[in-house]
Design an enzyme around this catalytic site. Structure first.
Site: not given
Ligand SMILES: Cc1cc2nc3c(=O)[nH]c(=O)nc-3n(C[C@H](O)[C@H](O)[C@H](O)COP(=O)(O)O)c2cc1C
Ligand SMILES: Cc1cc2nc3c(=O)[nH]c(=O)nc-3n(C[C@H](O)[C@H](O)[C@H](O)COP(=O)(O)OP(=O)(O)OC[C@H]3O[C@@H](n4cnc5c(N)ncnc54)[C@H](O)[C@@H]3O)c2cc1C
Ligand code: FES
Lengths: 253, 304
Positions: B46, B69-70, B127, B130, B192, B243
């Site tokens: 992002g 995560n945060s 996005n 978030c 997300n 997801g």
């Molecule tokens: C460590 C981490 C950082 C993320 N940072 C962003 C981000 O900057 N912008 C965003 O739109 N989604 C962010 N996401 C969300 C992911 O893009 C995704 O929507 C979410 O993890 C679900 O997919 P997954 O289960 O395959 O991980 C982040 C996820 C994780 C785990």
């Protein structure tokens, strides 16, 4: 860095909660330097993240790690059997840097935190290493015979005096500080914090290997950051790829 | 010959596997494991107009089959991104999606305008979901009228196709989806992360320094699949589903539910070769299922 399939070639409990694990690969490993770590798969399907461990020792096809059993992941690893296959990504992180510029090096380790410090004492045969290793008690002491082989002097300190000197390794290294051009260290948060205070006015570099919770281990996810002072500004740096070794002056504890 | 190609808002992807924002840096890290040009696309961390330092650590906690995560949008800012990453991103042969965040409408718009000028970027993912930043971010994604405003304004300035990324932390995702479609979104991506928390009972403290975080990984897959299906019924624009995807079977499930492509996030952390593996597994699985054209699966759910 590469993701490699390993076979457990040896696993041994070295004390009540520490395991020595030797992993062997059929392929030649990428070049590893002292202080680097690996990210190891855990044989438990409900745990998805890998676990980071520093590489204690290695050769062309195998790595040795020591792991303290502290939670679910390390418990599952403790129960591995010889011959089981698991993956690890390695080598990760930067090792101890600029070692060539020093001659007499103090080593300060606390508990399992001594692990990343051993290999460097083996690699640099032209340097003089002086090890100060701290443990809670005699039954938790590790690595001592290895360090004795590679270091000019090895001082062991235990909190209860059951082995070696009674007290903290930090207090013993402090007394000898004039003998060193640099100190390299690793240990629990409390030790890093105390060392930061103890060493705040000394002019020699103190390199510390930090720990942080990780996910990718390769610099892509930004979950493993620590606040680091760089160019007078505090920045969140990634321990996995910008560390794990930092100059203690830059570390915010 | 199995045809894995999919098309979203006029952009062709060689296969539906796109890496998810925030889990793949700007692509360089995983390019050391495999040639990331095998991917259908990559989505950047992002990006915001100004650099951000993100939240304090710990930023991660593991929960059953998932992670919280945060991170809080730590990123170098759009200028630095364009300056330092363009050459690399232009050198790889895959669709590059820039994920953009902001905290006010003006701020989102300025970011969209600036990123539109980057020649390494093929699409923009807005996005509005978030969960890890105090102001902005998710606030735009949980309320129809602010979602409408930000998408409408961003669309005016976006010189590349605009994907809007939705939050699952809402009572009706199809309503938000319809709203952003009407406001001009060219595509929708979802989900997300889901708001969550982890506590250490021994210390009585939250594990994350930020207290709350966003859940992702296999644990969220059923929720993501349902939302993909709901949204696919509500809108006509293409959907990118994500997801908890870890294997080729998951990809087919999302596409049957209505997704035109998918993103993979958390899986990269436990399998650094996940992108490469999934593209290969997908080809084998389609062969096994005797499907020649992946496209034909999109929205093919049978209900009776
Ligand atoms: C460590 C981490 C950082 C993320 N940072 C962003 C981000 O900057 N912008 C965003 O739109 N989604 C962010 N996401 C969300 C992911 O893009 C995704 O929507 C979410 O993890 C679900 O997919 P997954 O289960 O395959 O991980 C982040 C996820 C994780 C785990
Ligand atoms: C670069 C690096 C090198 C390390 N080297 C060693 C080593 O050589 N020997 C050793 O015994 N331990 C080492 N650790 C710590 C080790 O990674 C953790 O003890 C281990 O991950 C705990 O896993 P768990 O599932 O048993 O614990 P849990 O507490 O159940 O784990 C939950 C989550 O927190 C993470 N976590 C918990 N404690 C730590 C910690 N101290 N550091 C990082 N992540 C943590 C886990 O990885 C997991 O994601 C190192 C950590 C880092 C970052
Ligand atoms: S663990 Fe992912 S960036 Fe360090």
């Amino acid at each position: 860095m590469k993701d490699i399939s390993f076979k457990v070639s040896d696993i041994k409990l070295v004390n009540s909660d520490t395991v020595r694990l030797v992993l062997t690969s059929e392929e030649i490993l990428p070049k590893i330097t002292a202080g680097q770590f690996l990210n190891l798969e855990v044989p438990d399907n409900s745990l998805i993240l890998r676990r980071p461990f520093c590489i204690y020792d290695y050769d062309n096809t195998s790595v040795t790690i020591y792991l303290a059993v502290v939670g679910k992941g390390t418990l599952a690893l403790k129960n591995l059997k010889k011959g089981e296959i698991l993956k690890a990504t390695l080598p990760l992180g930067n090792g101890f840097f600029k070692i060539n510029t020093y001659k007499n090096i103090g080593i300060l380790g606390g508990g399992i935190g001594c692990a990343p410090l051993f290999r460097i004492t083996k690699d640099y045969k032209d340097k003089n290493f002086f090890a100060y290793l701290g443990f809670n008690s005699k039954d938790k002491a590790l690595f001592i015979n290895d360090f004795k082989k590679t270091c000019k002097k090895t001082i062991v300190a235990t909190n209860d005096g059951s082995l070696g000197e009674k007290g903290y390794a930090l207090d013993f290294i402090k007394k000898d500080i004039a003998n060193f051009d640099a100190i390299i260290m690793c240990g629990p948060h409390g030790l890093v914090k105390a060392a930061k205070e103890t060493f705040k006015n000394i002019s020699i570099p103190v390199l510390v290997s930090l720990e942080q919770r990780m996910a990718c281990g390769v610099g892509a996810c930004l979950v493993c950051t620590c606040p680091i002072i760089a160019d007078e500004h505090q920045k969140n740096k990634r321990v996995c790829i910008e560390g794990p070794v930092f100059d203690i002056k830059e570390v915010v504890v | 010959m199995i045809d894995l190609k999919v098309k979203i808002a006029g952009i062709e992807f060689k296969n539906p596997v796109i890496t998810a924002s925030g889990t793949f840096g700007f692509g360089r890290e995983y390019n050391r494991f495999y040639d990331i040009s095998v991917l259908g696309g990559i989505c950047t961390k992002g990006l915001t107009l100004e650099p951000r330092e993100g939240n304090a650590a710990p930023r991660i906690a593991e929960t059953p089959s998932g992670i919280l995560n945060s991170v809080g949008l730590q990123n170098p800012g759009i200028n630095s991104f364009i300056q330092n990453e363009s050459m690399f991103l232009n050198s790889i042969d895959t669709v590059v999606i820039a994920n953009i965040a902001g905290n006010t409408i003006e701020n989102y718009c300025a970011a969209v305008e600036k990123i539109s000028s980057a020649d390494c970027v093929d699409m923009i993912e807005l996005n509005i979901s978030c969960p890890n930043v105090k102001e902005g971010g998710i606030a735009f994604g949980v309320d129809c009228s602010s979602a409408e405003k930000v998408v409408k304004e961003a669309k005016k300035l976006a010189k590349k196709p605009l994907i809007v990324k939705l939050s699952p932390n809402v009572s009706s995702i199809s309503q938000i989806a319809k709203t952003v479609e009407n406001a001009g979104a060219d595509a929708i991506s979802l989900i997300n992360t889901i708001g969550g928390m982890a506590i250490d009972y021994k210390t009585k403290r939250p594990i994350l320094a930020n207290i709350y975080g966003g859940l992702s990984g296999p644990a969220v897959k059923p929720i993501a699949l349902k939302m993909t299906h709901e949204v696919s019924k509500a809108v006509k624009i293409p959907i990118i589903g994500m997801g908890g995807i870890t294997k080729a079977e998951d990809i087919l499930e999302f596409m049957i539910a209505g997704a035109s492509a998918i993103q993979i996030g958390t899986v990269n952390f436990f399998d650094p070769n996940a992108g490469f593996r999934l593209v290969n597994e997908l080809t084998s699985l389609l062969k096994e299922c005797k499907i020649d054209r992946l496209k034909d699966l999109i929205g093919s759910l049978i209900i009776n």
